[in-house]
Design a protein around this motif. Structure first.
Motif, short mmCIF file in Angstrom:
data_model
loop_
_atom_site.label_atom_id
_atom_site.label_comp_id
_atom_site.label_asym_id
_atom_site.label_seq_id
_atom_site.Cartn_x
_atom_site.Cartn_y
_atom_site.Cartn_z
N ARG A 179 0.83 -1.21 0.00
CA ARG A 179 0.00 0.00 0.00
C ARG A 179 0.87 1.26 0.00
NH1 ARG A 179 -4.45 1.76 4.59
NH2 ARG A 179 -5.48 3.39 3.32
N LEU A 180 1.96 1.24 0.75
CA LEU A 180 2.85 2.39 0.81
C LEU A 180 3.57 2.60 -0.54
CD1 LEU A 180 4.46 1.85 4.34
CD2 LEU A 180 2.84 3.66 3.69
N VAL A 181 4.02 1.52 -1.15
CA VAL A 181 4.72 1.62 -2.42
C VAL A 181 3.80 2.21 -3.50
CG1 VAL A 181 5.78 0.27 -4.30
CG2 VAL A 181 6.36 -0.21 -1.91
N ALA A 182 2.52 1.91 -3.42
CA ALA A 182 1.57 2.40 -4.42
C ALA A 182 1.36 3.91 -4.35
CB ALA A 182 0.23 1.68 -4.26
N VAL A 183 1.81 4.55 -3.27
CA VAL A 183 1.72 6.01 -3.16
C VAL A 183 3.01 6.60 -3.74
CG1 VAL A 183 1.51 7.97 -1.59
CG2 VAL A 183 0.31 5.83 -1.08
N ASP A 184 2.88 7.40 -4.78
CA ASP A 184 4.07 7.90 -5.48
C ASP A 184 4.63 9.15 -4.80
OD1 ASP A 184 1.88 9.44 -6.18
OD2 ASP A 184 2.55 9.80 -8.22
N SER A 185 5.16 8.95 -3.61
CA SER A 185 5.69 10.06 -2.80
C SER A 185 7.08 10.44 -3.27
CB SER A 185 5.68 9.69 -1.31
OG SER A 185 6.34 8.46 -1.09
N GLU A 186 7.21 10.74 -4.57
CA GLU A 186 8.50 11.11 -5.16
C GLU A 186 8.97 12.47 -4.66
OE1 GLU A 186 8.84 9.39 -9.58
OE2 GLU A 186 7.05 10.61 -9.26
N ASN A 187 10.25 12.55 -4.40
CA ASN A 187 10.84 13.81 -3.96
C ASN A 187 12.26 13.92 -4.49
OD1 ASN A 187 11.21 16.21 -2.61
ND2 ASN A 187 11.81 15.25 -0.71
N PRO A 188 12.52 14.88 -5.40
CA PRO A 188 11.55 15.82 -5.94
C PRO A 188 10.55 15.14 -6.86
CG PRO A 188 13.68 16.05 -7.05
CD PRO A 188 13.88 15.07 -5.93
#
Length: 404
Positions: A25-34
């Motif tokens: 579930r966490l990997v499916a969130v694209d919390s890319e930075n930048p």
């Protein structure tokens, strides 16, 4: 195996599928930075998981003066309520993906593949379940575990971990800190420092038909950059005495010109130019002295040809190290060795770690997580589920050792 270890491992094994589902579930969130997207969405998933695990979650909003990050925040959870304190620390932002497919996790043959599995959402799952196991099985004693999860480690960590320190949310009396960075089973008791510069060169624009009236900033930049490149080669020869992985260079690492540019058009003498310098320095190095040295090299080269330059510091993060014979290090090595069935190895992380924010306050700080550094940030990033559970057991049992 001690009775505590058997109980912890049994507790985690019963929740293996639950842990894997949370990681997916966490990997499916694209919390890319930048660029810093979906941070609030990821934080809410983490808070919900902490709540289910009895970790008293709290989401702490952070002001971002740049306005770049989306819902920047810190997620904080706690197991236990006593004074002796152990910190578990991690980050939920990830580096940009090579493909959008990396945000569709794949679970196969005991391994989960996807962006952030190794660095470090797999480590986050290990920390949450390790803290929960310690709390539920009575290993925190009269102490407590505090889990800190921050949103901007991949871009310097000043807003997240820096906010924790500046807001007084890190207690200098803590017995230790562990971050679940992808150490591949070893204990990182030291990490390099970082110094990053942007060198700007100013000239004077002129059309190609009147090029003799211009001052070519690009040519001046080349002259200034050459001695910096020579310095980079020289400083790589200064080797740390601390142990490192066999595949990692033991000297300081500098990249000259990772970013560079000049001019406004192909037919105009460039009136401005720039290049960057990014360095990773061994724990023995004095970064302030290195900054002065690099600045002097740039200014001396510029003066040789009458170039106009300026040096801007874009990052200065000190190294961090905790001696291997520190009681907190000895206890962690004992736990890791027992669970791995072999003596724990101490090494220096070839990059920088958020251990520095805690070490600056006198807290013994370590990196130990389930991922592998060599696959982190790559297109085939993965983590082994067994390694996630093993690290969760390390965190739980380490709390049992460190918290009376």
């Amino acid at each position: 195996m001690t009775n505590h270890a058997a109980r912890v491992e049994s507790w985690l094994d019963e929740r293996a599928d639950e842990m894997a589902r949370l990681l997916e579930r966490l990997v499916a969130v694209d919390s890319e930075n930048p660029p810093g997207r979906a941070l609030g969405r990821c934080a809410r998933i983490l808070s919900e998981a902490m709540g289910r695990l009895g970790l008293s979650p709290e989401i702490i909003g952070i002001a971002d003066p740049s306005g770049r990050l989306e819902d920047p925040c810190v997620v904080r959870g706690t197991a236990g309520a006593g004074d002796p304190l152990l910190y578990l620390h991690g980050h939920f932002d990830v580096v940009p993906a090579q493909s959008r497919d990396q945000f569709t996790p794949v679970r196969r043959d005991g391994r989960i593949t996807g962006r952030g599995t190794a660095d470090m959402k797999g480590g986050i799952v290990a920390m949450l379940y390790g803290a929960a196991a310690a709390g539920e099985l009575g290993l925190v004693g009269t102490g407590r575990i505090v889990v800190h999860l921050v949103c901007d480690e991949e871009t310097g960590s000043v807003l997240g971990a820096g906010h924790l320190r500046d807001a007084g949310l890190i207690d200098p009396a803590a017995v230790a800190m562990v971050t679940a960075e992808p150490s591949g089973g070893v204990v990182w008791n030291a990490a390099r420092g970082a110094l990053s510069l942007r060198v700007e060169v100013r000239g004077r624009e002129a059309h190609v038909g009147q090029a003799d009236r211009g001052v070519n900033a690009f040519g001046h930049m080349l002259h200034v950059a050459r001695p910096v490149e020579r310095h980079a080669a020289e400083t790589a020869g200064r080797h740390t005495v601390l142990p490192m992985s066999a595949g990692d260079a033991r000297g300081n690492m500098l990249v000259v010109g990772g970013l560079s540019g000049s001019g406004s058009s192909f037919n105009v003498v460039p009136g401005s130019a720039f290049f960057t310098v990014d360095g990773r320095y061994d724990p023995e190095e004095d970064l302030q002295a290195e900054l002065k040295r690099l600045t002097r090299i740039v200014e001396d080269a510029a003066s040789e040809i009458g170039a106009e330059v300026s040096v801007h510091v874009t990052q200065l993060q000190p190294p961090a190290a905790t001696p291997r014979d520190h009681p907190a290090a000895v206890a962690l090595a004992r736990v890791v060795g027992d669970l791995h069935g072999a003596p724990a190895r101490f090494e220096t992380c070839p990059g920088i770690l958020e251990t520095r924010w805690y070490a600056q306050l006198g807290i013994p700080a370590f990196g130990h997580g389930p991922g592998l550094l060599e696959v982190s940030h790559g297109p085939g990033e993965y983590v082994d589920e067994a390694a996630v559970r093993r690290c969760a057991a390390v965190y739980a049992l380490y709390a049992g050792d460190m918290l009376p």
